[in-house]
Structures are given as C-alpha cells and as structure tokens.
Motif scaffolding. Structure first.
Motif, mmCIF file in Angstrom:
data_model
loop_
_atom_site.group_PDB
_atom_site.id
_atom_site.type_symbol
_atom_site.label_atom_id
_atom_site.label_comp_id
_atom_site.label_asym_id
_atom_site.label_seq_id
_atom_site.Cartn_x
_atom_site.Cartn_y
_atom_site.Cartn_z
ATOM 1 N N PHE A 38 5.771 -2.232 1.623
ATOM 2 C CA PHE A 38 4.994 -1.622 0.549
ATOM 3 C C PHE A 38 5.087 -2.439 -0.731
ATOM 4 C CE2 PHE A 38 6.441 1.746 3.370
ATOM 5 C CZ PHE A 38 5.232 2.334 3.707
ATOM 6 N N PRO A 39 3.956 -2.834 -1.298
ATOM 7 C CA PRO A 39 3.990 -3.618 -2.532
ATOM 8 C C PRO A 39 4.454 -2.789 -3.733
ATOM 9 C CG PRO A 39 1.718 -3.191 -1.891
ATOM 10 C CD PRO A 39 2.597 -2.672 -0.791
ATOM 11 N N ASP A 40 4.247 -1.494 -3.684
ATOM 12 C CA ASP A 40 4.627 -0.622 -4.790
ATOM 13 C C ASP A 40 6.044 -0.097 -4.563
ATOM 14 O OD1 ASP A 40 3.894 1.016 -7.183
ATOM 15 O OD2 ASP A 40 4.283 2.648 -5.751
ATOM 16 N N ASN A 41 6.905 -0.255 -5.556
ATOM 17 C CA ASN A 41 8.293 0.203 -5.443
ATOM 18 C C ASN A 41 8.389 1.708 -5.168
ATOM 19 O OD1 ASN A 41 9.427 -2.313 -5.760
ATOM 20 N ND2 ASN A 41 9.782 -2.070 -7.945
ATOM 21 N N ASN A 42 7.466 2.483 -5.733
ATOM 22 C CA ASN A 42 7.496 3.935 -5.513
ATOM 23 C C ASN A 42 7.209 4.274 -4.047
ATOM 24 O OD1 ASN A 42 8.094 4.596 -8.200
ATOM 25 N ND2 ASN A 42 5.939 4.450 -8.771
ATOM 26 N N TRP A 90 -5.912 2.599 3.886
ATOM 27 C CA TRP A 90 -5.660 1.269 3.342
ATOM 28 C C TRP A 90 -6.504 1.041 2.100
ATOM 29 C CZ3 TRP A 90 -1.468 0.265 5.513
ATOM 30 C CH2 TRP A 90 -1.253 0.510 6.859
ATOM 31 N N PRO A 91 -5.864 0.810 0.957
ATOM 32 C CA PRO A 91 -6.617 0.531 -0.265
ATOM 33 C C PRO A 91 -7.202 -0.879 -0.229
ATOM 34 C CG PRO A 91 -4.276 0.340 -0.691
ATOM 35 C CD PRO A 91 -4.430 0.802 0.743
ATOM 36 N N GLU A 92 -8.123 -1.109 -1.136
ATOM 37 C CA GLU A 92 -8.676 -2.455 -1.247
ATOM 38 C C GLU A 92 -7.555 -3.415 -1.631
ATOM 39 O OE1 GLU A 92 -11.827 -3.534 -0.599
ATOM 40 O OE2 GLU A 92 -12.054 -1.510 0.184
ATOM 41 N N HIS A 93 -7.635 -4.635 -1.120
ATOM 42 C CA HIS A 93 -6.588 -5.607 -1.415
ATOM 43 C C HIS A 93 -7.062 -6.596 -2.470
ATOM 44 C CE1 HIS A 93 -9.181 -7.307 1.680
ATOM 45 N NE2 HIS A 93 -8.900 -8.464 1.154
ATOM 46 N N ARG A 94 -6.085 -7.273 -3.052
ATOM 47 C CA ARG A 94 -6.395 -8.290 -4.048
ATOM 48 C C ARG A 94 -6.850 -9.561 -3.346
ATOM 49 N NH1 ARG A 94 -0.872 -8.506 -7.196
ATOM 50 N NH2 ARG A 94 -0.106 -6.946 -5.816
ATOM 51 N N GLU A 95 -7.761 -10.233 -3.943
ATOM 52 C CA GLU A 95 -8.210 -11.518 -3.399
ATOM 53 C C GLU A 95 -7.316 -12.626 -3.920
ATOM 54 O OE1 GLU A 95 -10.586 -12.126 -1.139
ATOM 55 O OE2 GLU A 95 -10.829 -9.964 -1.000
ATOM 56 N N LEU A 96 -7.180 -13.655 -3.151
ATOM 57 C CA LEU A 96 -6.394 -14.815 -3.574
ATOM 58 C C LEU A 96 -7.322 -15.932 -4.020
ATOM 59 C CD1 LEU A 96 -3.715 -15.162 -0.792
ATOM 60 C CD2 LEU A 96 -3.388 -14.435 -3.122
ATOM 61 N N ASP A 97 -6.908 -16.636 -5.026
ATOM 62 C CA ASP A 97 -7.667 -17.807 -5.449
ATOM 63 C C ASP A 97 -7.260 -19.022 -4.634
ATOM 64 O OD1 ASP A 97 -7.350 -16.737 -8.864
ATOM 65 O OD2 ASP A 97 -8.926 -16.318 -7.401
ATOM 66 N N ASN A 98 -6.006 -19.117 -4.349
ATOM 67 C CA ASN A 98 -5.466 -20.281 -3.625
ATOM 68 C C ASN A 98 -5.057 -19.932 -2.176
ATOM 69 O OD1 ASN A 98 -5.747 -21.738 -5.916
ATOM 70 N ND2 ASN A 98 -3.685 -21.343 -6.610
ATOM 71 N N ASP A 121 2.626 -9.166 -1.460
ATOM 72 C CA ASP A 121 1.764 -8.298 -2.261
ATOM 73 C C ASP A 121 0.295 -8.718 -2.212
ATOM 74 O OD1 ASP A 121 3.906 -6.741 -2.975
ATOM 75 O OD2 ASP A 121 4.140 -7.617 -4.972
ATOM 76 N N TYR A 122 0.027 -9.972 -1.873
ATOM 77 C CA TYR A 122 -1.356 -10.445 -1.811
ATOM 78 C C TYR A 122 -2.063 -10.014 -0.533
ATOM 79 C CZ TYR A 122 -0.701 -13.472 -5.843
ATOM 80 O OH TYR A 122 -0.472 -13.949 -7.101
ATOM 81 N N LEU A 123 -1.321 -9.523 0.428
ATOM 82 C CA LEU A 123 -1.914 -9.157 1.714
ATOM 83 C C LEU A 123 -2.340 -7.702 1.728
ATOM 84 C CD1 LEU A 123 0.687 -10.881 4.068
ATOM 85 C CD2 LEU A 123 -1.572 -11.741 3.427
ATOM 86 N N PRO A 124 -3.425 -7.399 2.438
ATOM 87 C CA PRO A 124 -3.784 -5.992 2.611
ATOM 88 C C PRO A 124 -2.644 -5.280 3.361
ATOM 89 C CG PRO A 124 -5.484 -7.451 3.503
ATOM 90 C CD PRO A 124 -4.329 -8.309 3.107
ATOM 91 N N PRO A 125 -2.489 -3.984 3.183
ATOM 92 C CA PRO A 125 -1.347 -3.272 3.771
ATOM 93 C C PRO A 125 -1.180 -3.457 5.286
ATOM 94 C CG PRO A 125 -2.431 -1.882 2.193
ATOM 95 C CD PRO A 125 -3.287 -3.108 2.332
ATOM 96 N N ALA A 126 -2.240 -3.376 6.051
ATOM 97 C CA ALA A 126 -2.105 -3.522 7.512
ATOM 98 C C ALA A 126 -1.648 -4.933 7.875
ATOM 99 C CB ALA A 126 -3.435 -3.201 8.195
ATOM 100 N N THR A 127 -2.210 -5.934 7.224
ATOM 101 C CA THR A 127 -1.832 -7.322 7.480
ATOM 102 C C THR A 127 -0.397 -7.556 7.011
ATOM 103 O OG1 THR A 127 -4.132 -7.993 7.207
ATOM 104 C CG2 THR A 127 -2.475 -9.729 7.032
ATOM 105 N N ARG A 128 -0.034 -6.960 5.909
ATOM 106 C CA ARG A 128 1.329 -7.071 5.372
ATOM 107 C C ARG A 128 2.338 -6.532 6.387
ATOM 108 N NH1 ARG A 128 3.642 -6.423 -0.141
ATOM 109 N NH2 ARG A 128 5.660 -5.467 0.109
ATOM 110 N N SER A 129 2.051 -5.360 6.990
ATOM 111 C CA SER A 129 3.006 -4.790 7.956
ATOM 112 C C SER A 129 3.147 -5.667 9.181
ATOM 113 C CB SER A 129 2.620 -3.401 8.420
ATOM 114 O OG SER A 129 1.532 -2.888 7.837
#
Length: 177
Positions: A38-42, A90-98, A121-129
């Motif tokens: 989880f990217p969010d500490n909470n 799954w919330p929208e994820h942040r896009e990466l520039d690089n 944190d740059y990955l969407p939640p499903a991809t992150r897991s």
C-alpha cells in the motif's frame, strides 16, 4: 528482554498488556511488509492492524513445533493485506515521465528500501501487489495467481507492466550514479 514464549502464552489468555508488547515487537517488520502493498501509510497500518487482530484471535492455534511464531504472524498479516487488496477498488494510478532490468538482482540490488517504496508508489495497486509478491517476497507466478485470484497470464502481464513502467526510472537512476 522478555521471553517471547511467555508473551504468546499471556496473549492467548487475552492479556491486553502482553498483546500491546507483542504488537510493538512485531510492528517494525510487519508494517514494512504492509507498506510493500500500500502506498498510503494509513492503508498499510489498517492492513497491519487487521492482520494483528487475526493473530490475537488465533494465537491459541499457534504450534511452535510447526515453525517460528514470527513466520506464522507474518503469513497471517500478509494474507490480511492481500485480502484488503482484493476488496479494494483500484484507484487511478500516477503516470511516470521516465522507465527495470529483467532480473530481480539488477532490479532492486543497488537501491535503499526507502527508494524501493517510492518506486512502488508509481505502480497501480494491482501491479504493485504482483510486483511485491514476485520480486520482494519470492512467490512463484502460480502462487501469486492463486493468492490474488488472477490468471497466470494476468500475473505475467502485471510483471511486464512493472518492467515497462519502471525501466526509464531505473535508467535515470543508474545514469546519475
């Protein structure tokens, strides 16, 4: 230092002070585990607390002959985090520039843990897991498929997506060093 076995015994008797002591002994490692998902500490703290509640509810079932207590608790907390992931929209994820080298060693080898969490944190939640289970927890594709209730093809797609999204970030990181 207080005897771990004694704490477990007291926790099985529902001793709140012992539960608090055990919680704080396990907190650093188990929070980092949940933070991988989880990217969010909470959200990570919520998953940890859900998992520890299960640990305390089932502590009487722990059998020291089958393995170490920490491993037992780690598995329960990890599964609680995975359950929380399965239930999330799954919330929208942040896009990466690089944008990852292909091997696990090349991927994470030269990075500090804080850097790894920032990259996750740059990955969407499903991809992150999927990334966390494969690269950091050493699960097989088949095991990830079963844990997250995804097809093996979908797991492979998430791993490919991880490499595609993080490859420029790693290239930029290694060029600056």
């Amino acid at each position: 230092m207080e005897d771990f076995t004694q704490l477990i015994t007291e926790c099985a008797l529902n001793n709140r002070l012992s539960q608090e002591k055990l919680y704080y002994k396990l907190y650093p490692a188990l929070f980092l585990l949940c933070r991988k998902f989880f990217p969010d500490n909470n959200d990570a703290l919520e998953a940890l607390n859900d998992g520890m509640l299960l640990v305390f509810k089932n502590i009487g079932k722990f059998n020291a002959d089958k393995g170490a207590f920490f491993n037992w608790a780690y598995t329960i907390v990890r599964n609680a985090a995975l359950d929380k992931l399965r239930l999330q929209k799954w919330p929208e994820h942040r896009e990466l520039d690089n944008y990852l080298p292909e091997t696990k060693e090349a991927l994470w080898g030269k990075l500090d843990w804080k850097d790894i969490y920032k990259l996750l944190d740059y990955l969407p939640p499903a991809t992150r897991s999927v990334c966390t289970l494969f690269y950091l927890e050493d699960f097989s594709i088949k095991d990830i498929s079963e844990q997250l209730q995804l097809s093996q093809g979908t797991v492979k797609w998430h791993l490919s997506e991880t490499r595609a999204r993080l490859k420029p970030v790693f290239k930029a990181h290694y060029q600056h060093k």
